[in-house]
Design an enzyme around this catalytic site. Structure first.
Site, PDB file in Angstrom:
ATOM      1  N   TYR A 251       1.966   5.919  -6.604  1.00  0.00           N
ATOM      2  CA  TYR A 251       1.864   4.581  -6.009  1.00  0.00           C
ATOM      3  C   TYR A 251       3.239   3.923  -5.885  1.00  0.00           C
ATOM      4  O   TYR A 251       3.639   3.469  -4.812  1.00  0.00           O
ATOM      5  CB  TYR A 251       0.939   3.657  -6.813  1.00  0.00           C
ATOM      6  CG  TYR A 251       1.204   2.228  -6.451  1.00  0.00           C
ATOM      7  CD1 TYR A 251       0.671   1.698  -5.274  1.00  0.00           C
ATOM      8  CD2 TYR A 251       2.088   1.439  -7.186  1.00  0.00           C
ATOM      9  CE1 TYR A 251       0.990   0.414  -4.859  1.00  0.00           C
ATOM     10  CE2 TYR A 251       2.409   0.156  -6.781  1.00  0.00           C
ATOM     11  CZ  TYR A 251       1.860  -0.346  -5.624  1.00  0.00           C
ATOM     12  OH  TYR A 251       2.192  -1.606  -5.205  1.00  0.00           O
TER      13      TYR A 251
ATOM     14  N   ASP B 250      -3.511   1.970  -4.304  1.00  0.00           N
ATOM     15  CA  ASP B 250      -3.708   1.292  -5.581  1.00  0.00           C
ATOM     16  C   ASP B 250      -5.179   0.894  -5.673  1.00  0.00           C
ATOM     17  O   ASP B 250      -5.988   1.288  -4.831  1.00  0.00           O
ATOM     18  CB  ASP B 250      -2.781   0.071  -5.693  1.00  0.00           C
ATOM     19  CG  ASP B 250      -3.269  -1.066  -4.814  1.00  0.00           C
ATOM     20  OD1 ASP B 250      -3.919  -0.796  -3.790  1.00  0.00           O
ATOM     21  OD2 ASP B 250      -3.011  -2.240  -5.159  1.00  0.00           O
TER      22      ASP B 250
ATOM     23  N   GLU C 210       7.585  -3.814  -8.635  1.00  0.00           N
ATOM     24  CA  GLU C 210       6.471  -2.864  -8.611  1.00  0.00           C
ATOM     25  C   GLU C 210       6.098  -2.387 -10.011  1.00  0.00           C
ATOM     26  O   GLU C 210       4.925  -2.180 -10.307  1.00  0.00           O
ATOM     27  CB  GLU C 210       6.802  -1.672  -7.704  1.00  0.00           C
ATOM     28  CG  GLU C 210       6.867  -2.021  -6.221  1.00  0.00           C
ATOM     29  CD  GLU C 210       5.544  -2.542  -5.676  1.00  0.00           C
ATOM     30  OE1 GLU C 210       4.499  -2.338  -6.319  1.00  0.00           O
ATOM     31  OE2 GLU C 210       5.558  -3.174  -4.607  1.00  0.00           O
TER      32      GLU C 210
END
Length: 357
Positions: free
Chosen positions: A128, A146, A45
């Site tokens: 996020y 996002d 991520e």
DNA sequence: GATTCGTGGTC
DNA sequence: TGACCAAGAAT
């Protein structure tokens, strides 16, 4: 007076089913989808922030090979973390990931927080990334927002900012809608599915509405307004390619950027020289390299060592073999590759393990 | 809320 | 071919 509800519970249930069905039929086979390790999900991520999937895949694999768990990352030297990040950009991500791993080891008994709220307290993990890790690795029903999700949901509803609705207000509506839509039984798959839809079908340009599982629910079929960007400026600079031969190897003079630098601190690059003092006879080649809003035209000169004057305090002779596995800037890597000082990275060749003396 | 931080692929 | 932009976060 309550706002009119646009989607009944039945509609929401149908949309979940349509999206998850589409996802299971069409999802890409990506390395971070083959693990449930929260640390590996975390690394993926962070790398994926503002970075394309294609650019991340090999770097993710290499990073996990050399730092397979939080403990190994926590005790690593920052230069070695940056070396594995070399060329990916946004190097602050790497430094914060490193610091966060050290924080987990020293302050959390080596165990990552498992909730989005807990994850949010670690450096480099914003709303996020916290939601992504918590939903994918721990099944927490929290929606990710996002760029993909914002575009997909805005298009479905026809939402956009204008005179009486601020961008922040649109964002709040998107947040609410996303949290309404998320499937509480499969939050990780749902979040990845809506991002996958935005990345492959509901793209910024030329969306493929004919094959979109949500085309029936969509109010705009692809409309999307994006603000104009600042124009790029062009700047001409020069740098020195200085090599020497020892008995057994080629060495290259590299300069480390100051730690206090706001841009790419601690990374290594070719010594910069004044454009006006460059000699035409020593010119090797020119490369173009865009960094943020600036389009650089970089003249590379082959110069004798003496031409690097008092400002050479941060210069070191580095063997060509070692240079390729150091924390080079993308520009330095591009120049050294073009000059055949270091080999080009083939798609299947992982970055070398960090080497230190 | 506006800025800043990198890079390479895409059309 | 050059503008656009990609699974954001920090300040």
């Amino acid at each position: 007076m309550p706002r009119r509800r646009r989607h009944s519970p039945d509609t929401v249930a149908r949309m979940r089913q349509e999206l998850l069905g589409w996802y299971h039929r069409n999802k890409r086979d990506l390395p971070w989808r083959r693990t449930t390790d929260p640390y590996a999900i975390w690394v993926s991520e962070i790398m994926l922030q503002q970075t394309r999937v294609a650019a991340v895949i090999d770097r993710y694999t290499a990073f996990l090979q050399y730092f397979p768990d939080i403990q190994s990352l926590a005790k690593a030297h920052e230069q070695d973390v940056l070396a594995l990040w070399s060329g990916l950009g946004y190097y602050r991500r790497a430094r914060m990931l490193h610091k966060a791993a050290q924080s987990v080891v020293s302050d959390h008994n080596g165990v990552m927080p498992t909730t989005a709220e807990g994850l949010r307290s670690l450096p480099g993990i914003g709303s996020y990334t916290a939601a992504a890790i918590a939903s994918i690795a721990h099944n927490e029903p929290i929606a990710v927002i996002d760029g993909n999700v914002e575009r997909v949901l805005s298009r479905i509803q026809g939402w956009h900012s204008h005179d009486t609705i601020s961008e922040a207000a649109v964002r709040r509506k998107v947040d609410d809608f996303a949290q309404t839509l998320i499937d509480p039984r499969h939050p990780g798959d749902y979040n990845q599915a809506i991002m996958e839809l935005g990345a492959t079908i509901c793209t910024p340009r030329n969306p493929q509405c004919l094959v979109c599982p949500w085309a029936r629910e969509c109010h705009t079929l692809g409309e999307h307004r994006t603000p104009k960007r600042a124009a790029m400026t062009t700047r001409e600079i020069a740098c020195a390619l200085i090599t020497r031969e020892t008995e057994s190897r080629t060495e290259i003079l590299l300069e480390q950027r100051a730690a206090a630098n706001t841009v790419m601190p601690g990374l290594w690059e070719l010594p910069s020289i004044e454009l006006t003092k460059s000699l035409k006879t020593a010119h090797v080649f020119t490369v173009r390299h865009a960094i943020m809003q600036v389009n650089y035209i970089v003249h590379v000169y082959s110069l004798p060592t003496e031409s690097i004057s008092s400002s050479a305090a941060r210069c070191n002779w580095i063997s060509a073999d070692r240079a390729s596995s150091m924390a080079l800037t993308g520009l330095a890597r591009k120049i050294l590759t073009k000059a055949h000082v270091i080999p080009s990275r083939s798609r299947h060749q992982l970055p070398h393990p960090p080497s230190r003396e």
